[in-house]
Enzyme design. Structure first.
Site: not given
Ligand code: SIN
Length: 517
Positions: A114, A236, A283, A344, A379
């Site tokens: 991610e 998010h 993010r 988020h 985060r």
């Molecule tokens: C996501 O699946 O993008 C959310 C995961 C997260 O907020 O850590």
């Protein structure tokens, strides 16, 4: 009602903590409060997974530490970051022992990536990691006879010296209200654990469920407990446009981890012009870039182009996203997904130490409602479930000692005063609460979103003051209801967020004030 330990919240933090206490201290009695049904929590909606170093050939603790510090943009507590990351593997193993499943490939955990991660290290169960964890933990908690679960009860206030007219400077439990009968219960408790999640409902667009109204934060604020870092609200980058059944649906960052690319209205892949890490930048960077592109092209969304992911792989890894998109006649992965950022995660919260203790004796906070120092100003993706597991473990160790060595005598908790409230009920005035909640959301969305400015923060403060006064007037006249509790908490949390924002003079991570630039 009295108990040794009161846990408020039934997501990953509350349940993990409760399981540990129930298993290791069968002599201790525990009451667990859930705002809705046990399963209706923020955890349940977590798609991505848990960031844990497990492939030591490619990855290392040091790399995960560095990624977390970089994402946190100078505000992380490096000691906390180190122990959380190093303790992750053991906590993950416990979760598996309790029946949680994770995807595997050739008998090894399947790892995905991610934003902000330099390696593949996210363990997951399809795009339903949170749901998988939630179900396994509920099954486990129901096997203990020393745990009593009270569903559909909302936190009203923490019980402190203010209520008992004493000066022990401790937390003595909480008042909670039942949704069904709207009765307020007094629960005396030697240790109280808040695991009430965040407050995404302060905004019009949020990936959080309806219950995310900052109940623990509001109660802690009224109990004069220190709250830190609230302005660091993570948006998010990729929430589906339009809403699904009235709620904002998340498109996991793992979709970009598997190669999907953001494109603006003109079809241009724009992330390279914002950050060398492109679509997998942290993010805060991606959310701001999307918001800028939306403004520049006068569009309500940008596109997530998933064509590079094979259909079968997409269906297998992201079944919920696949089904949801197809239901809306978006033929993924062939057709792009319209997305926009949505509130988020609250990186700030109740300030706690390495054992999850707040500044008020007997009060602990775990998970999103806490501020541990792990996330700093932003985060790192999938670090939140990890934080919950590690701090639930630490809180269980510390609080089990606290209840036997530092709490007061049993009869003190048995003699706590009942809640004193107003008896008047007015359906007409109750309707005002929905109006006030919506006004508050509008103010926060307009003046305290991804981009802030001094003037906007001042306008937000003025408008919130008016909402506060109207709420107070109702509070002084009317019987308390669960909806009322939520409104009170939303007003408190919004107010602290704005006041703290006005004092921040440096833009870091998720916080961006144009007048600081
Ligand atoms: C996501 O699946 O993008 C959310 C995961 C997260 O907020 O850590």
């Amino acid at each position: 009602m009295t108990t040794d330990i009161l846990v408020i919240g039934s997501g990953i933090s509350g349940l993990t903590y409760a399981i540990k206490i129930a298993e290791q201290h069968p002599d201790l009695q525990l009451i667990l409060i859930a705002k809705d049904e046990l399963r209706e929590t923020n955890t349940r909606y977590a798609q991505g997974g848990i960031a844990v170093v497990s492939d030591f050939k490619q990855d290392s603790f040091e790399k995960h530490i560095q990624d977390t510090l970089i994402a946190g943009d100078g505000l992380c507590d490096s000691e906390v970051v180190k122990f959380v990351i190093e303790e992750g593997q053991e906590r993950l193993r416990e979760l598996q022992d309790w029946g949680t499943l994770f995807d595997t490939q050739q008998k090894e955990l399947h790892l995905t990536k991610e934003g902000g991660h330099s390696e593949k290290r996210i363990v997951h169960y399809k795009d339903q990691t949170g749901l998988q964890i939630q179900e396994a933990l509920i099954k486990k908690i129901q096997s203990f006879s020393n745990v009593r679960c009270l569903e559909n009860h909302v936190l009203v206030d923490l019980i402190t010296d203010h209520h008992t007219k004493t000066n022990h400077q401790k937390c003595y439990g909480a008042y909670v209200i039942s949704k069904e009968k709207e009765e307020i219960l007094t629960i005396g408790s030697k240790a109280t654990i808040l695991s009430t999640g965040g407050a995404g409902q302060l905004y019009n667009h949020t990936t959080n469920p309806y219950g995310a109204t900052g109940d623990g934060l509001g109660a802690a604020y009224r109990a004069r407990v220190k709250i830190e870092g609230l302005p660091y609200v993570q948006f998010h980058p990729t929430a589906l446009v339009p809403k699904v059944n009235g709620s904002t649906f998340l498109i996991s960052e793992a979709v970009r981890g598997e190669g999907a690319v953001l494109r603006n209205k003109k079809g241009t892949a724009f992330m390279a012009s914002y950050d060398s890490r492109k679509d997998l930048a942290p993010r805060d960077v991606v959310a701001r870039a999307i918001a800028q592109e939306m403004t520049a092209t006068d569009a309500a969304f940008v596109h997530l182009d998933c064509q590079c992911i094979e259909k079968e792989k997409f269906q297998q890894h992201f079944p919920t996203i696949y089904d949801t998109c197809h239901h809306l006649e978006i033929n993924v992965p062939k057709e792009p997904i319209p997305i926009a950022p949505a509130a988020h995660y609250f990186c700030g919260g109740i300030a706690v130490n390495a054992q999850s203790r707040s500044q008020l004796d007997g009060l602990y906070a775990i998970g999103e409602c806490s501020y541990t120092g792990l996330h700093g100003a932003n985060r790192l993706a999938s670090n939140s479930l990890l934080e919950s597991l590690v701090f639930a473990h630490r809180a269980a160790l510390d609080s089990s000692t606290f209840v036997t060595t530092e709490a007061l005598e049993d009869d003190f908790y048995e003699a706590l005063p009942e809640w004193e409230g107003n008896p008047e009920v007015s359906v007409e005035k109750m309707k005002q609460m929905t109006v006030l909640k919506n006004r508050l959301r509008k103010v926060m969305t307009q003046y305290a979103g991804i981009f802030k400015a001094d003037d906007d923060l001042n306008k937000a403060e003025q408008k919130l003051s008016a909402i506060y006064l109207e709420t107070l007037e109702l509070y002084q006249k009317l019987k308390l209801t669960p909806q009322f509790c939520e409104l009170r908490n939303m007003v408190s949390v919004a107010y602290i967020l704005i006041k703290q924002s006005q004092h921040i003079k440096t833009n870091q991570g998720t916080f961006y004030n144009a007048d600081n630039a």
